[in-house]
Structures are given as C-alpha cells and as structure tokens.
Design a protein around this motif. Sequence first.
Motif, PDB file in Angstrom:
ATOM      1  N   LYS A   1       0.816  -1.268   0.033  1.00 30.25           N
ATOM      2  CA  LYS A   1      -0.043  -0.070  -0.051  1.00 30.25           C
ATOM      3  C   LYS A   1       1.027   1.204  -0.047  1.00 30.25           C
ATOM      4  CE  LYS A   1      -3.803   2.342   2.529  1.00 30.25           C
ATOM      5  NZ  LYS A   1      -4.638   2.083   3.940  1.00 30.25           N
ATOM      6  N   ASP A   2       0.533   2.380  -0.775  1.00 32.46           N
ATOM      7  CA  ASP A   2       1.151   3.554  -0.892  1.00 32.46           C
ATOM      8  C   ASP A   2       0.288   4.491  -0.835  1.00 32.46           C
ATOM      9  OD1 ASP A   2       0.549   4.659  -3.655  1.00 32.46           O
ATOM     10  OD2 ASP A   2       0.903   2.723  -4.204  1.00 32.46           O
ATOM     11  N   ASN A   3       0.596   5.814  -0.343  1.00 28.62           N
ATOM     12  CA  ASN A   3       0.172   7.000  -0.093  1.00 28.62           C
ATOM     13  C   ASN A   3       0.023   7.920  -1.384  1.00 28.62           C
ATOM     14  OD1 ASN A   3       2.584   7.901   0.112  1.00 28.62           O
ATOM     15  ND2 ASN A   3       2.484   9.082   1.971  1.00 28.62           N
ATOM     16  N   GLY A   4       0.394   7.379  -2.531  1.00 29.59           N
ATOM     17  CA  GLY A   4       0.469   8.204  -3.857  1.00 29.59           C
ATOM     18  C   GLY A   4      -0.645   8.924  -4.339  1.00 29.59           C
ATOM     19  N   LYS A   5      -0.636   9.412  -5.611  1.00 28.19           N
ATOM     20  CA  LYS A   5      -1.607  10.009  -6.249  1.00 28.19           C
ATOM     21  C   LYS A   5      -2.958   9.167  -6.624  1.00 28.19           C
ATOM     22  CE  LYS A   5       0.437   9.655 -11.021  1.00 28.19           C
ATOM     23  NZ  LYS A   5       0.936  10.436 -12.046  1.00 28.19           N
ATOM     24  N   GLY A   6      -2.636   7.746  -6.699  1.00 32.22           N
ATOM     25  CA  GLY A   6      -3.818   6.853  -7.115  1.00 32.22           C
ATOM     26  C   GLY A   6      -4.169   7.010  -8.511  1.00 32.22           C
ATOM     27  N   PHE A   7      -5.306   6.132  -9.014  1.00 35.91           N
ATOM     28  CA  PHE A   7      -5.928   6.324 -10.321  1.00 35.91           C
ATOM     29  C   PHE A   7      -6.923   5.447 -10.345  1.00 35.91           C
ATOM     30  CE2 PHE A   7      -3.256   2.569 -10.194  1.00 35.91           C
ATOM     31  CZ  PHE A   7      -4.001   1.711 -10.702  1.00 35.91           C
ATOM     32  N   LYS A   8      -7.969   6.006 -11.305  1.00 37.72           N
ATOM     33  CA  LYS A   8      -9.131   5.373 -11.554  1.00 37.72           C
ATOM     34  C   LYS A   8      -9.036   3.959 -11.956  1.00 37.72           C
ATOM     35  CE  LYS A   8     -12.046   9.488 -12.328  1.00 37.72           C
ATOM     36  NZ  LYS A   8     -12.770  10.093 -13.305  1.00 37.72           N
ATOM     37  N   THR A   9      -9.653   2.942 -11.167  1.00 35.80           N
ATOM     38  CA  THR A   9      -9.339   1.574 -11.566  1.00 35.80           C
ATOM     39  C   THR A   9     -10.161   1.246 -12.634  1.00 35.80           C
ATOM     40  OG1 THR A   9     -11.010   0.904  -9.695  1.00 35.80           O
ATOM     41  CG2 THR A   9      -8.509   0.699  -9.278  1.00 35.80           C
ATOM     42  N   SER A  10     -11.204   2.061 -13.051  1.00 31.54           N
ATOM     43  CA  SER A  10     -12.335   1.579 -14.236  1.00 31.54           C
ATOM     44  C   SER A  10     -11.581   2.266 -15.418  1.00 31.54           C
ATOM     45  CB  SER A  10     -13.460   2.491 -14.055  1.00 31.54           C
ATOM     46  OG  SER A  10     -13.237   3.899 -13.809  1.00 31.54           O
ATOM     47  N   THR A  11     -10.458   2.869 -15.512  1.00 36.11           N
ATOM     48  CA  THR A  11      -9.760   3.469 -16.667  1.00 36.11           C
ATOM     49  C   THR A  11      -8.992   2.270 -17.382  1.00 36.11           C
ATOM     50  OG1 THR A  11      -9.422   5.617 -15.723  1.00 36.11           O
ATOM     51  CG2 THR A  11      -8.203   5.119 -17.493  1.00 36.11           C
TER      52      THR A  11
END
Length: 584
Positions: free
Chosen positions: A526-536
Amino acid sequence: MRLTLSTFKNLSLQKRLPLFVCLLLTGAITLFSIISYLSIKKFELKAGEQRLLDLTQQAGNMFSESIREDYTNTRRVIADTIIPAFITKRTELLQKQADSILEQIGHSGSSLYAEILDTNYNPLLSAGDPFYLPDKNSRPHYVKKIMSGDLYGHNDSVFYSLTLPVMEAGKLTGYVTRYRFVKITSKMVLQFSTLAGYGAKLYVANKNNSFCTDLFKPVQYTLPVDQTQADKSYSYKNENGTRMVGAFRFVPDTPWLVALEFPYSVIVQGSSKFLFWLLVLGTILIICGITAAWIIGKNLVRPLNQLTNAVTNLSSGEFAEVPVNRNDEVGKLAQAFNEMTLSLKDAKTKMEEKINEAEHLNTQLRKLSAHQQNIREEERKRIAREMHDELGQLLTGFKMDVQLLKNHLPAGSNERVKEHIQSMTSLVDDAIRFVRRLSSQLREGPLEDLGLIAAIQWYTQEFTRRYNIPVIFNCLHSDISLPPQVKTGLFRICQESLTNIARHSNATRVEINFDIQNNELLLTVKDNGKGFKTSTGARTGSLGLLGMNERAIMVGARLSLHSEIGKGTMIKVAFPINEKEAFI
C-alpha cells in the motif's frame, strides 16, 4: 352479432382498440377537468390577491383620514395665539389659559394626555394622566410631513401621539404633543369582518418593526417580506404551518404600515369545492375504466403470462415452447417466440463449444506462460552464475594485475601514472560490486539464501536506499514453508509493485504487510501516492499489472487492486495455505 368469449378471443388487437379509446377518453376527460380546476384556482387566487390589495388600500386610507382629522382638529384648537404667547412669555395668566386649552385636547374623546414643549422638547405645561406615557427615550419628536408618532402599548392597550409645531410670526417656538388611545368598537369589528370576510387578520405596525397591534391589543408579528414589497401580495407559512396570503402598504402621513392576511384555503375555497366534485366524477370514471380494463386484461393477460413464463425459463436455460392456439397478433407473437427459442438453443450449443475451446486454449496459454516464466528464471540464474564465476573472476584477476603493477612501480615514477592506476583500481572495484549486485538480483540470491520474508525485507531496504522512499515492512513470522515457484512469484509481485510505485505514484511512504489469516497467506503493498481510477482501461490494462495478475494466477493466488485518486493504491495477494504446515 352476438359477442361471446370464444369470438372475443379471436378478435385482432386492432378491433379491440375502441375499448382502449374509451379509456383514453376517460383520461382526456380527467385531464380536462384537472386543467379546468387549475385554471379556476389560478383565477380565484388572482382575484383574491387583488381583493387583498384593495382592502389594504382602503384600510390604509381609513387610518390616514382618521389621523389627518385628529391632526386638523388639534391644529384648530391650538391655532389661538395663547399657546405661542405662553411659550414666549410664560406669565401666570397665559399659563392658566394654555392649561385650559390643554385640558380641552388632553381629555376629549380618546385623548389621554397633552403637553406643551419647547424647541428642545422640554415639557413646559401638561394636562391629563401621564400614567400611559411612553418612557423618555421613546417620546415622539416632530417630523415634517408626518402627522403621528409611533404606536406603542401599555398593558393590553394601544396608543399613539400627535406632535404639532407651534409657530409665531413664522418662527418655530415649540411643540404641542397629544397622546390618544386606539379605541375599536364592536360595530367597527363587525364592519371590518363584513368587508374583509372570514379568517382575515389586520395588523398595524410601526415601519421600524418596534411595535405591532391587531387594533385590540399588542401582538407579536413581524412582516414576513421585505418592506420594498409594499402594495404587492405575498405568501408564506405561519408558525402553525398554515399557508397565508397577504399584502401591506404604508399608511400616508404616518410612520405606520397596515398588513392584511387571509388563509390560503379561504381564498381558494371555491376551487376546493370544484375539486371535490371533480374527484367524485373522476372516481366514477375510474370505476368504469377499471371494469373495461378487467374485461380486456382477462383476455390478454393469459397468453402473455404464458410467454412471460417461457421467457423466465429461457433466462434459466430451459428452452420450452409455448402453445399456439390463436390466430391474432398474440398467436403470431407466440409462434415467433418458438422460432426464436429454437434459434437460441442452437446458438447456445455452438457457444458452449466455443467457450470450452477457449477455456482449453486459455489453459494451454497459461501453462505455456508458466513454462516460459520458469525458463526465464532458470536463464536468469544461469546468467547470474556466469557473471559471478566468469566475469567476477576476470575482474578480480584484472584487479590483482593492476595492484601488482602498482607495487612494481619505481620509487620515482610519474605521479600521474600512479593516479591513473589508482583510478583503474577504483573502477575495477565498482565493476566487481555492480556484477555482484546484478548477479544477486538475477538469481534471487537473498530469496535462495535467506527465504521469502528476509528477501522481501532486504529488497525493501535496497528500494529505500535507491529511491529515498521509506518502506514499512510488517511481518510477525520469521519464515514460512512454500514451494519455490510460489516464493518466486510472491517476491516478483512485490518487486513489480515497488517498481510501479517508484515510476508512477509520486508516493512518499509505502507499507507492506505479510500475514496469515484463515488459511490464507496475505501480501499487501500500500502507498500514499496520487492513485488512479481503476475503471480506466488504459491504467488497469498496463503490462505491469497484467504481469502481476498472471504471476498470481500461475502460483494459485488471487490478486486484487484498489485505488482512488489522491488516496493511493493498494495491491493485495491471497494464497491458500495450511497454517499448521506453513511455519518452520
């Protein structure tokens, strides 16, 4: 022609349309009635609002005329030269004469008190009962073009004042103030009720909202709209939840306003009665419509239910045909459904064959992928051994030769040559360290030598040193017993996860949890980064994620991904394991 049940069943839908037209006419009549009701209600509300405005205007004019009459009468009484002379000279004779005038205007009719004031509003002479006077801070002052002062209350009574300027030779010498009691008789109440109607409420208030009365006693009332809405109607709900419609206007020549309100139900009571009879008529029409619909539905629903049951069975995989015993549109629909069922049955058979073939191919591809992965791992190990044994030995021999050359240099040799030899020695040492590190990474040295948990801990330290991203590794176990392929797969997934974090996430902190729960080995990154939309699709279909998922499937594990923009990403791998046999 006699219409029997059997002949009715053979009628086409087109011949049944007149029955449906009957229902449509019923709806049209109902719609027309509702539109009529709304039109009547709108007209009635508009007429009621206009009546409110007219009554408010009449009430305001009535108060204005009453105040103007009192003002004129008072002006006539004090028009004599006695009061101006008293203010100027203040002799005993003039005082008696002025007192007589004050007694006349201070006790007549609804007057309670009268007084003479100088230009600074200091009292000079008064007559009447001062008990009902307002406090000193609320005493009235003369305002040009305003004939009366603010309303005020005492106990349950309402009072107001009249302040008139006293002039002598065109010069202001003082004022005369007259206090009066607002007196409402039962006859006036009856006249107002007859004029306004049932449920009307009349309020008279100061413009500054300091006092309000319903002409009987002081009341707590605040104008529900802004004073800029004068001479316009408004609507609101009072504290009891009753909707009220009202209007207000300013009373001319006074600092007052008069407001008149009606319950909304009183204004639209005519349209409410119309709505009652409309509902009665609508109920009769609905009963007729229901009867007609029941007759039509009884004939149509039966075959449609058969079709519905057949469709339900079709969704469950049962290809059952429906009986066709009529020649109308419903019969044709049943026949078309049966033909569709046969086509779907044949298509399902072909699709099942293709699915089985695709599953077989998928299984073969996974086996081939696993085989290629094993070949790559073996090749990595072979290359690591070759680099460690051959290239490492060559670099070590080269280092020894350089060192021997350095030791045999004459004492007076060129310093620049010595510096080059020392630089060559350093470069050889760097090359030897690089070969060792690369060899260790290729052959999974820590994984083979130390075990899975220690290898992950070693790699997290290397990752932190290389990318300056802190990694917290949480594990309560020293090591566990796993097949080599599973160890390699989990280690590679952990490596790929950290690589993706370093490349894409902009994280400042990573947490890895390694635990066993409910006969499952759980590896979480697990990280605290910017993340992304898993639906993309472009993101979820990246080669790194696909590779990790394939590795998990090849070793019999499940990989799940959770990510939100701004909240980081979490990759979780679950591998089934027997807790009793896992620990060593």
